[in-house]
Design an enzyme around this catalytic site. Structure first.
Site, PDB file in Angstrom:
ATOM      1  N   ARG A 156      45.205  49.950  22.005  1.00  0.00           N
ATOM      2  CA  ARG A 156      43.848  50.398  22.309  1.00  0.00           C
ATOM      3  C   ARG A 156      43.572  51.663  21.515  1.00  0.00           C
ATOM      4  O   ARG A 156      44.492  52.390  21.136  1.00  0.00           O
ATOM      5  CB  ARG A 156      43.694  50.684  23.801  1.00  0.00           C
ATOM      6  CG  ARG A 156      43.997  49.507  24.724  1.00  0.00           C
ATOM      7  CD  ARG A 156      43.875  49.937  26.181  1.00  0.00           C
ATOM      8  NE  ARG A 156      44.098  48.819  27.092  1.00  0.00           N
ATOM      9  CZ  ARG A 156      45.281  48.531  27.643  1.00  0.00           C
ATOM     10  NH1 ARG A 156      46.342  49.273  27.366  1.00  0.00           N
ATOM     11  NH2 ARG A 156      45.400  47.511  28.479  1.00  0.00           N
ATOM     12  N   LYS A 181      46.393  52.701  30.101  1.00  0.00           N
ATOM     13  CA  LYS A 181      45.507  52.170  31.131  1.00  0.00           C
ATOM     14  C   LYS A 181      46.316  51.760  32.352  1.00  0.00           C
ATOM     15  O   LYS A 181      47.327  51.066  32.235  1.00  0.00           O
ATOM     16  CB  LYS A 181      44.742  50.965  30.582  1.00  0.00           C
ATOM     17  CG  LYS A 181      43.645  50.468  31.505  1.00  0.00           C
ATOM     18  CD  LYS A 181      42.846  49.370  30.832  1.00  0.00           C
ATOM     19  CE  LYS A 181      41.712  48.891  31.730  1.00  0.00           C
ATOM     20  NZ  LYS A 181      40.905  47.821  31.080  1.00  0.00           N
ATOM     21  N   HIS A 245      39.010  47.731  18.554  1.00  0.00           N
ATOM     22  CA  HIS A 245      39.523  46.869  19.628  1.00  0.00           C
ATOM     23  C   HIS A 245      39.628  45.416  19.148  1.00  0.00           C
ATOM     24  O   HIS A 245      40.468  44.662  19.647  1.00  0.00           O
ATOM     25  CB  HIS A 245      38.628  46.962  20.858  1.00  0.00           C
ATOM     26  CG  HIS A 245      39.344  46.656  22.138  1.00  0.00           C
ATOM     27  ND1 HIS A 245      40.264  47.502  22.706  1.00  0.00           N
ATOM     28  CD2 HIS A 245      39.294  45.565  22.950  1.00  0.00           C
ATOM     29  CE1 HIS A 245      40.741  46.976  23.822  1.00  0.00           C
ATOM     30  NE2 HIS A 245      40.181  45.789  23.984  1.00  0.00           N
ATOM     31  N   ARG A 248      42.968  44.832  17.836  1.00  0.00           N
ATOM     32  CA  ARG A 248      43.896  44.527  18.948  1.00  0.00           C
ATOM     33  C   ARG A 248      43.793  43.046  19.328  1.00  0.00           C
ATOM     34  O   ARG A 248      44.808  42.374  19.531  1.00  0.00           O
ATOM     35  CB  ARG A 248      43.566  45.423  20.136  1.00  0.00           C
ATOM     36  CG  ARG A 248      44.299  45.109  21.439  1.00  0.00           C
ATOM     37  CD  ARG A 248      43.928  46.173  22.472  1.00  0.00           C
ATOM     38  NE  ARG A 248      44.146  45.759  23.845  1.00  0.00           N
ATOM     39  CZ  ARG A 248      45.283  45.952  24.520  1.00  0.00           C
ATOM     40  NH1 ARG A 248      46.314  46.516  23.923  1.00  0.00           N
ATOM     41  NH2 ARG A 248      45.393  45.575  25.784  1.00  0.00           N
ATOM     42  N   HIS A 271      48.747  44.247  29.720  1.00  0.00           N
ATOM     43  CA  HIS A 271      47.845  43.639  30.691  1.00  0.00           C
ATOM     44  C   HIS A 271      48.502  43.551  32.068  1.00  0.00           C
ATOM     45  O   HIS A 271      49.720  43.360  32.167  1.00  0.00           O
ATOM     46  CB  HIS A 271      47.456  42.220  30.253  1.00  0.00           C
ATOM     47  CG  HIS A 271      46.469  42.185  29.130  1.00  0.00           C
ATOM     48  ND1 HIS A 271      46.211  41.056  28.385  1.00  0.00           N
ATOM     49  CD2 HIS A 271      45.649  43.152  28.622  1.00  0.00           C
ATOM     50  CE1 HIS A 271      45.300  41.325  27.463  1.00  0.00           C
ATOM     51  NE2 HIS A 271      44.949  42.585  27.589  1.00  0.00           N
ATOM     52  N   TYR A 280      42.986  34.604  24.929  1.00  0.00           N
ATOM     53  CA  TYR A 280      43.245  34.374  23.512  1.00  0.00           C
ATOM     54  C   TYR A 280      43.529  32.912  23.191  1.00  0.00           C
ATOM     55  O   TYR A 280      43.450  32.516  22.029  1.00  0.00           O
ATOM     56  CB  TYR A 280      44.396  35.275  23.041  1.00  0.00           C
ATOM     57  CG  TYR A 280      44.055  36.736  23.210  1.00  0.00           C
ATOM     58  CD1 TYR A 280      43.069  37.327  22.427  1.00  0.00           C
ATOM     59  CD2 TYR A 280      44.686  37.512  24.174  1.00  0.00           C
ATOM     60  CE1 TYR A 280      42.720  38.657  22.602  1.00  0.00           C
ATOM     61  CE2 TYR A 280      44.349  38.846  24.357  1.00  0.00           C
ATOM     62  CZ  TYR A 280      43.364  39.412  23.567  1.00  0.00           C
ATOM     63  OH  TYR A 280      43.012  40.720  23.747  1.00  0.00           O
TER      64      TYR A 280
END
Length: 300
Positions: A156, A181, A245, A248, A271, A280
């Site tokens: 990120r 995050k 992003h 990424r 995640h 994805y």
């Protein structure tokens, strides 16, 4: 009918204090509790902006006296305003609930307003040729290193600017991403190609603390990275809309197309849920190209 005539959240000049001292105290206590509960700086900023947005609408009121019906009227009006989106509505509701439930210790409240569902949008993914073109069109070794770091590790933008020199472990060939995050640490692989590039960058720029620093040796800004990427995209002839992003997203999609399993990609991206990572699959050529269009079976 209630109308909203308030500046966009986060755009208010902080030097313009609230006319009511009670609201100023409420905002200070609100931010202090967020810090005590160890919320991330980004979450604190978002919650503060939305709670301040709420307070400025009821600028002449003591926050504890605002009724549930008044809050509902405010939320309905917000939904009709130009600031509304699914994400912004949910963030606003969460910010309001935090004040009444966590700071004032009131019972959990349910507002009779359906939580907005986020639009399902597929991520922007750059082709491998587009990534290569952007790297080759980078203006200097620092910009090349930033793009390569984002693509090699799927980072990120906040993780890029917050990275320290000591996070690069060339002996174990790993990179540590700290307190990202969700306040989580993780490690990703250090590409030998990236390591050589980082060494060349370090030799030329000699950063002192942050891996990437501005001209005055302060932390490099996310805005600078965003502007840099847009210039490079234009120079490389990449017309797709997409920020750092999207690099990424490209990392994750290209790994999936190369045979890496979803669970490994989930861990590399940091995640919480495999459901997030499974997005994805919908943009992976490997899975899409396996499907034969019925047109191809007509023998035309």
């Amino acid at each position: 009918m209630l109308t909203l005539q308030i500046a966009k959240p986060g755009s208010v000049n902080r030097n313009e204090s609230f006319p009511d001292d009670i609201q100023r105290k409420a905002l200070r206590a609100y931010v202090e509790l967020l810090r005590l509960r160890n919320y991330s700086q980004n979450t604190i900023k978002n919650y503060r902006n939305w709670f301040e947005f709420f307070l400025r609408h009821f600028h002449d009121r003591k926050p504890s006296t605002i009724s549930k019906n008044e809050i509902l009227d405010f939320l309905v009006a917000f939904r009709k305003s130009s600031h509304w989106s699914a994400t912004s509505q949910n963030q606003l509701v969460n910010a309001i609930k935090f004040f009444y439930e966590k700071l004032l210790n009131r019972p959990r409240e349910f507002y009779d307003l359906p939580r907005a569902k986020k639009e399902t949008k597929l991520p922007v993914v750059f082709a491998e040729k587009e990534i290569k073109a952007m790297i080759e069109c980078a203006e200097n070794v620092k910009h090349r290193a930033i793009i390569c770091l984002a693509y090699a590790c799927g980072l990120r933008i906040s993780e890029i600017v917050n990275m320290k020199i000591e996070d690069i472990d060339s002996k174990r060939m790993v990179i540590s991403i700290r307190q990202s995050k969700g306040r989580k640490d993780r490690q990703v692989m250090l590409s030998p190609v990236l390591l050589n590039l980082l060494r060349a960058y370090f030799k030329e720029y000699k950063p002192q603390s942050w891996l990437f620093e501005g001209w005055n040796k302060t932390q490099y800004s996310t805005r600078s990275i965003g502007q840099m990427l847009q210039r490079i995209k234009q120079k490389a002839g990449v017309r797709k809309k997409g920020s750092i992003h999207a690099v990424r997203h490209s990392f994750a999609t290209h790994l999936l197309e190369g045979g890496t399993d979803l669970l490994s990609i989930k861990e590399l991206l940091g995640h919480n849920s495999l459901r997030t990572t499974s997005t994805y699959v919908h943009v992976s050529r490997k899975h899409i190209n396996k499907i034969i269009s019925p047109l191809d079976k007509l023998g035309l």
